[in-house]
Design a protein around this motif. Sequence first.
Motif, PDB file in Angstrom:
ATOM      1  N   ARG A 307       0.811  -1.216   0.000  1.00  0.00           N
ATOM      2  CA  ARG A 307       0.000   0.000   0.000  1.00  0.00           C
ATOM      3  C   ARG A 307       0.844   1.266   0.000  1.00  0.00           C
ATOM      4  O   ARG A 307       0.434   2.294  -0.550  1.00  0.00           O
ATOM      5  CB  ARG A 307      -0.954  -0.017   1.203  1.00  0.00           C
ATOM      6  N   GLU A 308       1.997   1.201   0.630  1.00  0.00           N
ATOM      7  CA  GLU A 308       2.880   2.373   0.628  1.00  0.00           C
ATOM      8  C   GLU A 308       3.334   2.680  -0.800  1.00  0.00           C
ATOM      9  O   GLU A 308       3.344   3.841  -1.220  1.00  0.00           O
ATOM     10  CB  GLU A 308       4.098   2.116   1.523  1.00  0.00           C
ATOM     11  N   GLU A 340      -2.549  -3.121   6.562  1.00  0.00           N
ATOM     12  CA  GLU A 340      -1.931  -4.445   6.458  1.00  0.00           C
ATOM     13  C   GLU A 340      -0.508  -4.308   5.905  1.00  0.00           C
ATOM     14  O   GLU A 340      -0.290  -3.683   4.872  1.00  0.00           O
ATOM     15  CB  GLU A 340      -2.752  -5.302   5.501  1.00  0.00           C
ATOM     16  N   PRO A 341       0.494  -4.856   6.597  1.00  0.00           N
ATOM     17  CA  PRO A 341       1.870  -4.746   6.089  1.00  0.00           C
ATOM     18  C   PRO A 341       2.064  -5.589   4.825  1.00  0.00           C
ATOM     19  O   PRO A 341       1.417  -6.620   4.646  1.00  0.00           O
ATOM     20  CB  PRO A 341       2.715  -5.280   7.251  1.00  0.00           C
ATOM     21  N   TYR A 342       2.964  -5.151   3.994  1.00  0.00           N
ATOM     22  CA  TYR A 342       3.286  -5.871   2.761  1.00  0.00           C
ATOM     23  C   TYR A 342       4.076  -7.123   3.118  1.00  0.00           C
ATOM     24  O   TYR A 342       5.146  -7.057   3.716  1.00  0.00           O
ATOM     25  CB  TYR A 342       4.104  -4.966   1.859  1.00  0.00           C
ATOM     26  N   ASP A 343       3.531  -8.285   2.773  1.00  0.00           N
ATOM     27  CA  ASP A 343       4.152  -9.552   3.168  1.00  0.00           C
ATOM     28  C   ASP A 343       3.861 -10.610   2.105  1.00  0.00           C
ATOM     29  O   ASP A 343       3.037 -11.504   2.304  1.00  0.00           O
ATOM     30  CB  ASP A 343       3.605  -9.987   4.530  1.00  0.00           C
ATOM     31  N   PRO A 344       4.522 -10.548   0.952  1.00  0.00           N
ATOM     32  CA  PRO A 344       4.224 -11.504  -0.127  1.00  0.00           C
ATOM     33  C   PRO A 344       4.528 -12.957   0.234  1.00  0.00           C
ATOM     34  O   PRO A 344       3.803 -13.863  -0.182  1.00  0.00           O
ATOM     35  CB  PRO A 344       5.098 -11.005  -1.289  1.00  0.00           C
ATOM     36  N   LEU A 484     -12.282  -9.390   6.878  1.00  0.00           N
ATOM     37  CA  LEU A 484     -11.886  -8.898   5.556  1.00  0.00           C
ATOM     38  C   LEU A 484     -12.944  -9.170   4.486  1.00  0.00           C
ATOM     39  O   LEU A 484     -12.645  -9.770   3.439  1.00  0.00           O
ATOM     40  CB  LEU A 484     -10.559  -9.509   5.131  1.00  0.00           C
ATOM     41  N   PRO A 485     -14.169  -8.740   4.695  1.00  0.00           N
ATOM     42  CA  PRO A 485     -15.182  -8.939   3.654  1.00  0.00           C
ATOM     43  C   PRO A 485     -14.900  -8.099   2.419  1.00  0.00           C
ATOM     44  O   PRO A 485     -15.363  -8.401   1.321  1.00  0.00           O
ATOM     45  CB  PRO A 485     -16.470  -8.500   4.339  1.00  0.00           C
ATOM     46  N   VAL A 486     -14.148  -7.022   2.619  1.00  0.00           N
ATOM     47  CA  VAL A 486     -13.610  -6.220   1.526  1.00  0.00           C
ATOM     48  C   VAL A 486     -12.139  -5.976   1.846  1.00  0.00           C
ATOM     49  O   VAL A 486     -11.715  -6.152   2.988  1.00  0.00           O
ATOM     50  CB  VAL A 486     -14.347  -4.871   1.372  1.00  0.00           C
ATOM     51  N   ILE A 487     -11.369  -5.575   0.853  1.00  0.00           N
ATOM     52  CA  ILE A 487      -9.938  -5.324   1.072  1.00  0.00           C
ATOM     53  C   ILE A 487      -9.678  -3.829   0.938  1.00  0.00           C
ATOM     54  O   ILE A 487      -9.682  -3.285  -0.175  1.00  0.00           O
ATOM     55  CB  ILE A 487      -9.077  -6.109   0.075  1.00  0.00           C
ATOM     56  N   PRO A 488      -9.467  -3.117   2.063  1.00  0.00           N
ATOM     57  CA  PRO A 488      -9.184  -1.683   1.994  1.00  0.00           C
ATOM     58  C   PRO A 488      -7.857  -1.413   1.292  1.00  0.00           C
ATOM     59  O   PRO A 488      -6.880  -2.153   1.474  1.00  0.00           O
ATOM     60  CB  PRO A 488      -9.125  -1.264   3.470  1.00  0.00           C
ATOM     61  N   LEU A 489      -7.824  -0.347   0.516  1.00  0.00           N
ATOM     62  CA  LEU A 489      -6.611   0.024  -0.201  1.00  0.00           C
ATOM     63  C   LEU A 489      -6.032   1.336   0.320  1.00  0.00           C
ATOM     64  O   LEU A 489      -4.969   1.364   0.905  1.00  0.00           O
ATOM     65  CB  LEU A 489      -6.907   0.144  -1.707  1.00  0.00           C
ATOM     66  N   HIS A 490      -6.768   2.440   0.136  1.00  0.00           N
ATOM     67  CA  HIS A 490      -6.238   3.733   0.552  1.00  0.00           C
ATOM     68  C   HIS A 490      -7.357   4.755   0.709  1.00  0.00           C
ATOM     69  O   HIS A 490      -8.462   4.586   0.185  1.00  0.00           O
ATOM     70  CB  HIS A 490      -5.216   4.257  -0.470  1.00  0.00           C
ATOM     71  N   HIS A 491      -7.033   5.815   1.458  1.00  0.00           N
ATOM     72  CA  HIS A 491      -7.892   6.993   1.547  1.00  0.00           C
ATOM     73  C   HIS A 491      -7.360   8.004   0.538  1.00  0.00           C
ATOM     74  O   HIS A 491      -6.156   8.297   0.503  1.00  0.00           O
ATOM     75  CB  HIS A 491      -7.859   7.588   2.953  1.00  0.00           C
ATOM     76  N   GLN A 492      -8.231   8.525  -0.262  1.00  0.00           N
ATOM     77  CA  GLN A 492      -7.830   9.400  -1.358  1.00  0.00           C
ATOM     78  C   GLN A 492      -7.549  10.823  -0.867  1.00  0.00           C
ATOM     79  O   GLN A 492      -8.251  11.332   0.002  1.00  0.00           O
ATOM     80  CB  GLN A 492      -8.958   9.416  -2.398  1.00  0.00           C
ATOM     81  N   VAL A 493      -6.525  11.443  -1.420  1.00  0.00           N
ATOM     82  CA  VAL A 493      -6.242  12.853  -1.159  1.00  0.00           C
ATOM     83  C   VAL A 493      -6.875  13.673  -2.282  1.00  0.00           C
ATOM     84  O   VAL A 493      -6.615  13.442  -3.461  1.00  0.00           O
ATOM     85  CB  VAL A 493      -4.728  13.126  -1.109  1.00  0.00           C
TER      86      VAL A 493
END
Length: 520
Positions: A307-308, A340-344, A484-493
């Motif tokens: 996400r970062e 959620e941290p990036y963890d492939p 996690l019924p949906v997967i949050p991505l980001h809040h828009q600026v």
Amino acid sequence: MARRLLLFLLLPLLLLASPALRAAGLSVGLAADVSSLDPHYLNAAPNIAVASHFFETLVAVDKDGQLVPGLAQSWQAINPTTWEFKLRPGVKFHDGSPLTAEDVVFSLDRPASLTQSPGPFTGFTRAISGKKVVDAHTLRLTTAQPYGPLPLDLASIFIVSKKAAAKATTEDFNSGKALVGTGPFRLVKFRRGEAVELARFDGYWGEKPAWDTLTLRILPADAARLAALLAGQVDMIEGVPGADVARLKKDARFRLEQRVSWRTLFLQLDLFRDASPFVTDLAGKPLAKNPLKDLKVRQALSRAINREALAARTLDGLGVPASRLVAPGIPGHGQQPAAEPYDPEGAKRLLAEAGYPQGFALTLHGPNNRYLNDEQILQTLAQFFGRIGVKTKVETLPLAAYFGRLRHADFSAALLGWGSLSGDFALRTLLGTPDEKSGWGAWNWGRFSDARVDADIRSALSSTDPARRSRAAETAMDQAMQQLPVIPLHHQVATWALRAGLTYPARIDEFTFAAQVRPR
């Protein structure tokens, strides 16, 4: 004598040339198409923003998301299930007729009559069990149960003229026949897909706009919108492309207004079908079961997202990583949750534990003309998912076609953005168990359903105490997002660019209201 004659002859030209005296016009470039001018047809931000120029609500929202008087100059809870609203005296519709409580009752009833709405407004009105006109300027609304967010709900229902709209169709609004509101502008012409032309309503009860005429140009393509600003064809644009922010900041001809908005983008997932239409094995054959119904798979997809990097690169810094369905500072978000941290590698292990060690194939759907860099967001997600073994394809559609299909749950995983000023309301609309009678789950097209989450949402909604309601909304949000019924991505600026001689109060709700644009 000759000098007087010369001044007499020049006076008309001087009047025309004077910026203070000549008719003032404003042109604004909009970032999304407008599908209808019917204020009760589709609960989507582009339509709402344009409708706000013609129509108003009982309760208004200021730039920071706080409730303020609108057509109702005051409201109060007389008891836990009864609210009284006092209308402003002297408010006129565009046709000169007075606003009365009867118009309000009609407007609250009308959304339920639009049965073919692709995104209904009925979620804002279903809590109302009774309406009583006390007098022309006093209305009492009752609810079956104590219901705290009623004033906030009513900030989303536009008030129309009963006389003009009693037998009107949505097309009557689009043509202008029924488009009679109390707002600061009146319709001149609607050129579908191109522009909305407006003129100032001089009988407006509030502060008059600074503009005699207004043109809202529909420019969903970022390049076209920016080019129009640079060429002087528009005075202001919304949804400034992230890649051009730094450039515009250095250009003395323009000024920028920015803030983190209420809009959260997320992936909506098919949680109800045993075989989902756009999920297959790696060879393209149908799977025996829908992997998206498995929490471990959803967790894997979430951990696969950096996400970062998404915010910094795909959005050019115009995003904040999200873990909740409402933005920071809005009741229900809370202080603790981090994205959620990036963890492939962890994502791959979760897929293996769920029975998909080699992954599967998935198609992501989304609009290509609605959110900031929406198509690029999906392409970035496809790359992230591909790295953990989920072979991902992207298909995008224009907004008008996309929402119609989304409403019918045509997709397996779809991009959606939602803005709300309260977490309990967002949850009720997006994750509440779908129920046409109550209006719950109006946008829950993944059809998530959990009785405990529903109970937590009801607990929050039933409180008329703001602090208690906020705490209950946080509990409901935590309970829901654990699954996690949906997967949050980001809040828009949100970013606006204006000519240097103009000002605009950057709004948390991202709306562009031309009446609030002022000369400096």
